[in-house]
Design a protein around this motif. Structure first.
Motif, PDB file in Angstrom:
ATOM      1  N   ASP A 243      53.271  38.229  20.830  1.00 34.50           N
ATOM      2  CA  ASP A 243      52.205  37.585  21.609  1.00 34.50           C
ATOM      3  C   ASP A 243      52.784  36.594  22.609  1.00 34.50           C
ATOM      4  N   LEU A 244      53.782  35.833  22.174  1.00 34.18           N
ATOM      5  CA  LEU A 244      54.421  34.866  23.065  1.00 34.18           C
ATOM      6  C   LEU A 244      55.052  35.575  24.260  1.00 34.18           C
ATOM      7  N   THR A 245      55.737  36.688  24.014  1.00 38.20           N
ATOM      8  CA  THR A 245      56.324  37.462  25.105  1.00 38.20           C
ATOM      9  C   THR A 245      55.237  37.998  26.032  1.00 38.20           C
ATOM     10  N   LEU A 246      54.161  38.533  25.471  1.00 38.14           N
ATOM     11  CA  LEU A 246      53.071  39.081  26.284  1.00 38.14           C
ATOM     12  C   LEU A 246      52.386  38.018  27.136  1.00 38.14           C
ATOM     13  N   SER A 247      52.451  36.766  26.715  1.00 41.58           N
ATOM     14  CA  SER A 247      51.847  35.700  27.520  1.00 41.58           C
ATOM     15  C   SER A 247      52.582  35.519  28.850  1.00 41.58           C
TER      16      SER A 247
ATOM     17  N   PRO B  39      58.795  22.755  20.913  1.00 41.47           N
ATOM     18  CA  PRO B  39      57.666  23.038  21.812  1.00 41.47           C
ATOM     19  C   PRO B  39      57.203  24.494  21.796  1.00 41.47           C
ATOM     20  N   VAL B  40      58.133  25.432  21.676  1.00 41.82           N
ATOM     21  CA  VAL B  40      57.746  26.851  21.634  1.00 41.82           C
ATOM     22  C   VAL B  40      56.998  27.147  20.336  1.00 41.82           C
ATOM     23  N   TRP B  41      57.463  26.587  19.225  1.00 43.88           N
ATOM     24  CA  TRP B  41      56.757  26.776  17.950  1.00 43.88           C
ATOM     25  C   TRP B  41      55.359  26.179  18.019  1.00 43.88           C
ATOM     26  N   ARG B  42      55.238  25.036  18.681  1.00 44.61           N
ATOM     27  CA  ARG B  42      53.931  24.394  18.831  1.00 44.61           C
ATOM     28  C   ARG B  42      52.961  25.333  19.562  1.00 44.61           C
ATOM     29  N   VAL B  43      53.428  25.948  20.648  1.00 47.82           N
ATOM     30  CA  VAL B  43      52.588  26.887  21.411  1.00 47.82           C
ATOM     31  C   VAL B  43      52.172  28.065  20.532  1.00 47.82           C
ATOM     32  N   LYS B  44      53.125  28.594  19.771  1.00 47.89           N
ATOM     33  CA  LYS B  44      52.802  29.731  18.900  1.00 47.89           C
ATOM     34  C   LYS B  44      51.732  29.356  17.877  1.00 47.89           C
ATOM     35  N   LEU B  45      51.887  28.203  17.239  1.00 47.29           N
ATOM     36  CA  LEU B  45      50.925  27.785  16.213  1.00 47.29           C
ATOM     37  C   LEU B  45      49.555  27.471  16.816  1.00 47.29           C
TER      38      LEU B  45
END
Length: 198
Positions: free
Chosen positions: A170-174, A156-162
């Motif tokens: 960017d993921l951390t900044l979100s 699921p985390v990879w899905r959000v990144k893609l």
């Protein structure tokens, strides 16, 4: 990194298991800078003989048709951790690889470079290998080949990144608001833990 939502493309079928990173890009080509592009070295020893003469192979045929989706059997991207294997796929124009399983490090490298590693059941692969064109929808986690529709799996985390075209930063900044709120609450809870900035 370019966000990934959907792609519809001719298929590049690679009907063998255990395609490792040394097959994807032989080590002898990794001395070149990435800026020169690695796409021409993708599956080099499959596509060319020892003298460098082209072999008849499905990869070049698929690339000529504009393939952006590769379908392979289990354990794709196994072997060494070389990120150049992903560079070669991305530089050759691939956006997605569909297989029943992937090497763990390969999968992480793929996501970090905008390449979707879509995991499907082994039974689905035979249909996809025989397809001319497939459509991949990351939002729905589905792949279509004609009338056949299959679900695929991705962390699921990879899905959000893609979907967002995000790096790990960017993921951390979100989560910046939550991080700030935690830091403020922690200052009140544990003022002794904060060094004096003066």
């Amino acid at each position: 990194m370019r966000p990934f939502r959907q792609v519809s493309s001719p298929v590049c079928a690679l009907p063998q298991p255990n395609v490792d990173t040394d097959q994807l890009i032989p080590a002898r080509f990794m001395k070149r800078p990435r800026s020169e592009g690695y796409g021409s070295f993708l599956l080099y020893d499959t596509r060319f003989d020892e003298a460098g003469a082209p072999r008849t192979n499905p990869v070049d045929d698929a690339l000529a048709r504009g393939a952006q989706v590769m379908v392979a059997r289990r354990n794709f991207g196994s072997g060494s951790s070389r990120e150049a294997a992903v560079y070669a796929l991305v530089d050759a124009g691939f956006r997605c690889v569909i297989a029943p399983s992937f090497g763990d490090i390969f999968s992480g490298n793929a996501v970090n470079n905008g390449l979707l590693p879509a995991v499907v059941d082994e039974a689905c692969v035979e249909t996809l290998l025989a397809a001319d064109v497939v459509s991949v929808d990351l939002e729905a986690c589905r792949v279509w080949a004609g009338e056949a529709v299959f679900a695929f799996r991705i962390d699921p985390v990879w899905r959000v990144k893609l979907l967002n075209g995000w790096s790990d930063i960017d993921l951390t900044l979100s989560h910046a608001d939550a991080i700030r709120a935690f830091a403020q609450a922690d200052r009140l809870r544990r003022p002794w833990a904060r060094l004096d900035s003066n």
